[in-house]
Design a protein around this motif. Structure first.
Motif, PDB file in Angstrom:
ATOM      1  N   THR A  43       0.817  -1.212   0.000  1.00 22.85           N
ATOM      2  CA  THR A  43       0.000   0.000   0.000  1.00 22.85           C
ATOM      3  C   THR A  43       0.851   1.263   0.000  1.00 22.85           C
ATOM      4  OG1 THR A  43      -0.162   0.094   2.427  1.00 22.85           O
ATOM      5  CG2 THR A  43      -1.842  -1.180   1.238  1.00 22.85           C
ATOM      6  N   VAL A  44       2.087   1.174   0.475  1.00 18.18           N
ATOM      7  CA  VAL A  44       2.940   2.369   0.554  1.00 18.18           C
ATOM      8  C   VAL A  44       4.093   2.330  -0.443  1.00 18.18           C
ATOM      9  CG1 VAL A  44       2.376   2.851   2.956  1.00 18.18           C
ATOM     10  CG2 VAL A  44       4.256   1.316   2.435  1.00 18.18           C
ATOM     11  N   HIS A  45       4.357   1.186  -1.049  1.00 16.72           N
ATOM     12  CA  HIS A  45       5.434   1.065  -2.037  1.00 16.72           C
ATOM     13  C   HIS A  45       4.878   0.361  -3.273  1.00 16.72           C
ATOM     14  CE1 HIS A  45       8.359   2.300   0.937  1.00 16.72           C
ATOM     15  NE2 HIS A  45       7.984   1.328   1.751  1.00 16.72           N
ATOM     16  N   ASP A  46       4.894   1.032  -4.419  1.00 15.88           N
ATOM     17  CA  ASP A  46       4.424   0.367  -5.630  1.00 15.88           C
ATOM     18  C   ASP A  46       5.498  -0.608  -6.130  1.00 15.88           C
ATOM     19  OD1 ASP A  46       6.366   1.895  -6.948  1.00 15.88           O
ATOM     20  OD2 ASP A  46       4.931   3.437  -7.500  1.00 15.88           O
ATOM     21  N   ASN A  47       5.083  -1.464  -7.054  1.00 14.50           N
ATOM     22  CA  ASN A  47       5.972  -2.523  -7.533  1.00 14.50           C
ATOM     23  C   ASN A  47       7.159  -1.976  -8.294  1.00 14.50           C
ATOM     24  OD1 ASN A  47       6.954  -5.087  -8.496  1.00 14.50           O
ATOM     25  ND2 ASN A  47       4.892  -5.892  -8.188  1.00 14.50           N
ATOM     26  N   ALA A  48       7.015  -0.797  -8.888  1.00 18.23           N
ATOM     27  CA  ALA A  48       8.115  -0.226  -9.658  1.00 18.23           C
ATOM     28  C   ALA A  48       9.276   0.185  -8.759  1.00 18.23           C
ATOM     29  CB  ALA A  48       7.624   0.977 -10.470  1.00 18.23           C
ATOM     30  N   ALA A 112      -2.093  -5.165  -7.096  1.00 20.23           N
ATOM     31  CA  ALA A 112      -2.903  -3.975  -6.832  1.00 20.23           C
ATOM     32  C   ALA A 112      -3.955  -3.865  -7.916  1.00 20.23           C
ATOM     33  CB  ALA A 112      -2.034  -2.721  -6.795  1.00 20.23           C
ATOM     34  N   ALA A 113      -5.178  -3.579  -7.522  1.00 23.26           N
ATOM     35  CA  ALA A 113      -6.281  -3.530  -8.480  1.00 23.26           C
ATOM     36  C   ALA A 113      -7.321  -2.526  -8.001  1.00 23.26           C
ATOM     37  CB  ALA A 113      -6.917  -4.921  -8.642  1.00 23.26           C
ATOM     38  N   PRO A 114      -8.200  -2.071  -8.894  1.00 21.30           N
ATOM     39  CA  PRO A 114      -9.299  -1.192  -8.472  1.00 21.30           C
ATOM     40  C   PRO A 114     -10.243  -1.925  -7.528  1.00 21.30           C
ATOM     41  CG  PRO A 114      -8.984  -1.126 -10.859  1.00 21.30           C
ATOM     42  CD  PRO A 114      -8.157  -2.261 -10.348  1.00 21.30           C
ATOM     43  N   LEU A 115     -11.016  -1.159  -6.800  1.00 18.83           N
ATOM     44  CA  LEU A 115     -11.990  -1.764  -5.902  1.00 18.83           C
ATOM     45  C   LEU A 115     -13.040  -2.537  -6.695  1.00 18.83           C
ATOM     46  CD1 LEU A 115     -12.560   1.158  -3.372  1.00 18.83           C
ATOM     47  CD2 LEU A 115     -11.155  -0.875  -3.059  1.00 18.83           C
ATOM     48  N   PRO A 116     -13.451  -3.687  -6.211  1.00 21.40           N
ATOM     49  CA  PRO A 116     -14.450  -4.473  -6.942  1.00 21.40           C
ATOM     50  C   PRO A 116     -15.853  -3.883  -6.794  1.00 21.40           C
ATOM     51  CG  PRO A 116     -13.892  -5.551  -4.880  1.00 21.40           C
ATOM     52  CD  PRO A 116     -12.981  -4.366  -4.994  1.00 21.40           C
ATOM     53  N   GLY A 117     -16.722  -4.230  -7.732  1.00 23.78           N
ATOM     54  CA  GLY A 117     -18.108  -3.797  -7.656  1.00 23.78           C
ATOM     55  C   GLY A 117     -18.427  -2.684  -8.637  1.00 23.78           C
ATOM     56  N   ALA A 142      -3.720  13.919  -9.174  1.00 26.92           N
ATOM     57  CA  ALA A 142      -4.763  12.899  -9.309  1.00 26.92           C
ATOM     58  C   ALA A 142      -4.765  11.960  -8.109  1.00 26.92           C
ATOM     59  CB  ALA A 142      -4.555  12.096 -10.594  1.00 26.92           C
ATOM     60  N   LEU A 143      -5.941  11.465  -7.770  1.00 30.56           N
ATOM     61  CA  LEU A 143      -6.060  10.500  -6.677  1.00 30.56           C
ATOM     62  C   LEU A 143      -5.568   9.130  -7.122  1.00 30.56           C
ATOM     63  CD1 LEU A 143      -9.572  11.290  -5.169  1.00 30.56           C
ATOM     64  CD2 LEU A 143      -7.347  11.987  -4.307  1.00 30.56           C
ATOM     65  N   ASN A 144      -5.238   8.324  -6.162  1.00 31.82           N
ATOM     66  CA  ASN A 144      -4.843   6.951  -6.441  1.00 31.82           C
ATOM     67  C   ASN A 144      -6.053   6.176  -6.945  1.00 31.82           C
ATOM     68  OD1 ASN A 144      -3.722   4.430  -6.530  1.00 31.82           O
ATOM     69  ND2 ASN A 144      -3.636   4.148  -4.320  1.00 31.82           N
ATOM     70  N   GLN A 145      -5.937   5.614  -8.140  1.00 35.97           N
ATOM     71  CA  GLN A 145      -7.061   4.896  -8.742  1.00 35.97           C
ATOM     72  C   GLN A 145      -7.102   3.431  -8.325  1.00 35.97           C
ATOM     73  OE1 GLN A 145      -9.578   6.362 -10.631  1.00 35.97           O
ATOM     74  NE2 GLN A 145      -8.546   8.155  -9.794  1.00 35.97           N
ATOM     75  N   GLY A 146      -6.144   2.992  -7.527  1.00 38.11           N
ATOM     76  CA  GLY A 146      -6.166   1.612  -7.032  1.00 38.11           C
ATOM     77  C   GLY A 146      -7.103   1.495  -5.846  1.00 38.11           C
ATOM     78  N   GLY A 147      -6.682   0.764  -4.863  1.00 38.46           N
ATOM     79  CA  GLY A 147      -7.504   0.660  -3.661  1.00 38.46           C
ATOM     80  C   GLY A 147      -7.540  -0.722  -3.066  1.00 38.46           C
ATOM     81  N   LEU A 148      -7.401  -1.774  -3.867  1.00 40.68           N
ATOM     82  CA  LEU A 148      -7.442  -3.142  -3.376  1.00 40.68           C
ATOM     83  C   LEU A 148      -6.056  -3.761  -3.538  1.00 40.68           C
ATOM     84  CD1 LEU A 148      -9.051  -5.570  -2.276  1.00 40.68           C
ATOM     85  CD2 LEU A 148      -9.535  -6.211  -4.647  1.00 40.68           C
ATOM     86  N   TYR A 149      -5.444  -4.105  -2.431  1.00 41.26           N
ATOM     87  CA  TYR A 149      -4.102  -4.690  -2.439  1.00 41.26           C
ATOM     88  C   TYR A 149      -4.170  -6.093  -1.841  1.00 41.26           C
ATOM     89  CZ  TYR A 149      -2.625   0.087  -3.328  1.00 41.26           C
ATOM     90  OH  TYR A 149      -2.466   1.333  -3.878  1.00 41.26           O
ATOM     91  N   THR A 150      -3.620  -7.055  -2.561  1.00 42.45           N
ATOM     92  CA  THR A 150      -3.647  -8.442  -2.107  1.00 42.45           C
ATOM     93  C   THR A 150      -2.236  -9.017  -2.097  1.00 42.45           C
ATOM     94  OG1 THR A 150      -4.027  -9.257  -4.361  1.00 42.45           O
ATOM     95  CG2 THR A 150      -5.969  -8.821  -3.005  1.00 42.45           C
ATOM     96  N   SER A 151      -2.035  -9.982  -1.242  1.00 43.75           N
ATOM     97  CA  SER A 151      -0.746 -10.664  -1.154  1.00 43.75           C
ATOM     98  C   SER A 151      -0.983 -12.151  -0.938  1.00 43.75           C
ATOM     99  CB  SER A 151       0.100 -10.099  -0.003  1.00 43.75           C
ATOM    100  OG  SER A 151      -0.516 -10.387   1.239  1.00 43.75           O
ATOM    101  N   LEU A 180      -6.241  -5.801   1.519  1.00 46.90           N
ATOM    102  CA  LEU A 180      -6.450  -4.509   2.166  1.00 46.90           C
ATOM    103  C   LEU A 180      -7.154  -3.560   1.202  1.00 46.90           C
ATOM    104  CD1 LEU A 180      -3.107  -3.743   4.067  1.00 46.90           C
ATOM    105  CD2 LEU A 180      -5.347  -4.090   5.081  1.00 46.90           C
ATOM    106  N   VAL A 181      -8.085  -2.809   1.726  1.00 44.51           N
ATOM    107  CA  VAL A 181      -8.751  -1.751   0.967  1.00 44.51           C
ATOM    108  C   VAL A 181      -8.292  -0.422   1.537  1.00 44.51           C
ATOM    109  CG1 VAL A 181     -10.953  -0.685   0.382  1.00 44.51           C
ATOM    110  CG2 VAL A 181     -10.745  -3.175   0.416  1.00 44.51           C
ATOM    111  N   THR A 182      -7.749   0.438   0.696  1.00 41.38           N
ATOM    112  CA  THR A 182      -7.212   1.709   1.155  1.00 41.38           C
ATOM    113  C   THR A 182      -8.066   2.878   0.686  1.00 41.38           C
ATOM    114  OG1 THR A 182      -5.788   1.907  -0.797  1.00 41.38           O
ATOM    115  CG2 THR A 182      -4.870   0.795   1.112  1.00 41.38           C
ATOM    116  N   ASP A 183      -7.825   4.021   1.286  1.00 45.81           N
ATOM    117  CA  ASP A 183      -8.546   5.242   0.965  1.00 45.81           C
ATOM    118  C   ASP A 183      -7.736   6.043  -0.056  1.00 45.81           C
ATOM    119  OD1 ASP A 183     -10.052   7.503   0.841  1.00 45.81           O
ATOM    120  OD2 ASP A 183      -9.833   8.052   2.946  1.00 45.81           O
ATOM    121  N   SER A 184      -8.337   6.360  -1.188  1.00 46.23           N
ATOM    122  CA  SER A 184      -7.621   7.093  -2.240  1.00 46.23           C
ATOM    123  C   SER A 184      -7.267   8.514  -1.821  1.00 46.23           C
ATOM    124  CB  SER A 184      -8.462   7.133  -3.516  1.00 46.23           C
ATOM    125  OG  SER A 184      -8.672   5.837  -4.022  1.00 46.23           O
ATOM    126  N   TRP A 185      -7.921   9.032  -0.769  1.00 44.69           N
ATOM    127  CA  TRP A 185      -7.668  10.401  -0.342  1.00 44.69           C
ATOM    128  C   TRP A 185      -6.512  10.502   0.642  1.00 44.69           C
ATOM    129  CZ3 TRP A 185      -9.879  14.701  -2.383  1.00 44.69           C
ATOM    130  CH2 TRP A 185     -11.007  14.519  -3.179  1.00 44.69           C
TER     131      TRP A 185
END
Length: 261
Positions: A43-48, A112-117, A142-151, A180-185
């Motif tokens: 959630t705090v470090h992207d894969n890149a 990392a993926a967008p929130l489902p639904g 821009a806000l973070n367009q992700g939100g759903l992080y899985t491991s 984990l579901v994170t807040d884009s704000w």
């Protein structure tokens, strides 16, 4: 007599099996911890900037090695001598065989993926549209367009040679996942708070002509002094209205002391 012998054989097997079940359960508890750790780190470090390979090495060193030192940013000794210093509980009590043989038996994968639904997708599309239109005019972030992080963490266990056949060929692999579901704000400070808010504040576009407005404010301030404080589009995240503060000692900090953007 036959019933007693059968019962004794089963009872002895169950008694001896409790020792191994305890060892397996302890490793599984660490696997759950590793999955949660991986999801939080993503959630705090992207894969890149922090790849799964680096995260994998860090988890091997911090969670599956007997690390008695303080955690450091360079804890990635996945193939070093530190792997041999595992807790003695993770060894077979008969021939001292390690239950986790080598670092490569611990693998980590994150996503990392967008929130489902449909509702979440509709909100994400609306936010994306605002980011592309108003955000370009105001210079907002821009806000973070992700939100759903899985491991997913897999731990391959050694076959225990001391156990009778077929228990010595179980080929067990412990697998645990975490989401984990994170807040884009979420923002990392006042500046990012202001820049993310700017994308949804159309008046912030007036910042592009702030030098011209300052001249106009100077003339208007002659008629009305309050115009000297007229700053259209300016965002000051850390300023709190004075009537919301109970202690006078904090007024200098929150009544204009914070930075504006």
């Amino acid at each position: 007599m036959m019933e007693f012998l059968v019962f004794v054989g089963v009872a002895i097997s169950l008694f001896l099996g409790i020792l191994y079940l305890g060892k397996f359960h302890d490793i599984q508890a660490h696997t759950i911890q590793a999955a949660r750790y991986a999801a939080w780190e993503r959630t705090v470090h992207d894969n890149a900037n922090f790849s799964d390979t680096k995260l994998e090495g860090q988890i091997r060193a911090r969670i599956f090695s007997w690390n008695q030192n303080t955690y450091k940013a360079a804890d990635m000794k996945s193939n070093g001598q530190s792997w041999g210093r595992q807790t003695a509980f993770w060894t077979d009590h008969v021939d001292k065989q390690r239950l986790i043989d080598k670092p490569q038996d611990v693998t980590v994968a994150t996503a990392a993926a967008p929130l489902p639904g449909k509702a979440a997708a509709a909100i994400a599309n609306s936010i994306g549209t605002l980011d592309k239109t108003v955000g370009k005019l105001t210079g907002g972030e821009a806000l973070n367009q992700g939100g759903l992080y899985t491991s997913t963490v897999n731990v391959k266990l050694n076959n225990i040679a001391a156990l009778p056949d077929p228990l010595n060929q179980l080929n067990l692999t412990l697998k645990e996942t975490s989401s984990l579901v994170t807040d884009s704000w979420d923002a990392d400070g006042p500046r990012q708070t202001a820049m993310r808010t700017r994308a949804y504040t159309p008046a912030s576009a007036l910042q592009n002509i702030s030098s011209l407005l300052s001249v106009v404010d100077g003339f208007l301030a002659i008629l009305e002094p309050s115009f000297s404080q007229f700053k259209p589009g300016q965002i000051c995240p850390d300023i709190v209205p004075a009537d919301r503060l109970s202690s006078p000692s904090v007024l200098p900090v929150y009544k204009g002391g914070g930075p504006c953007y």
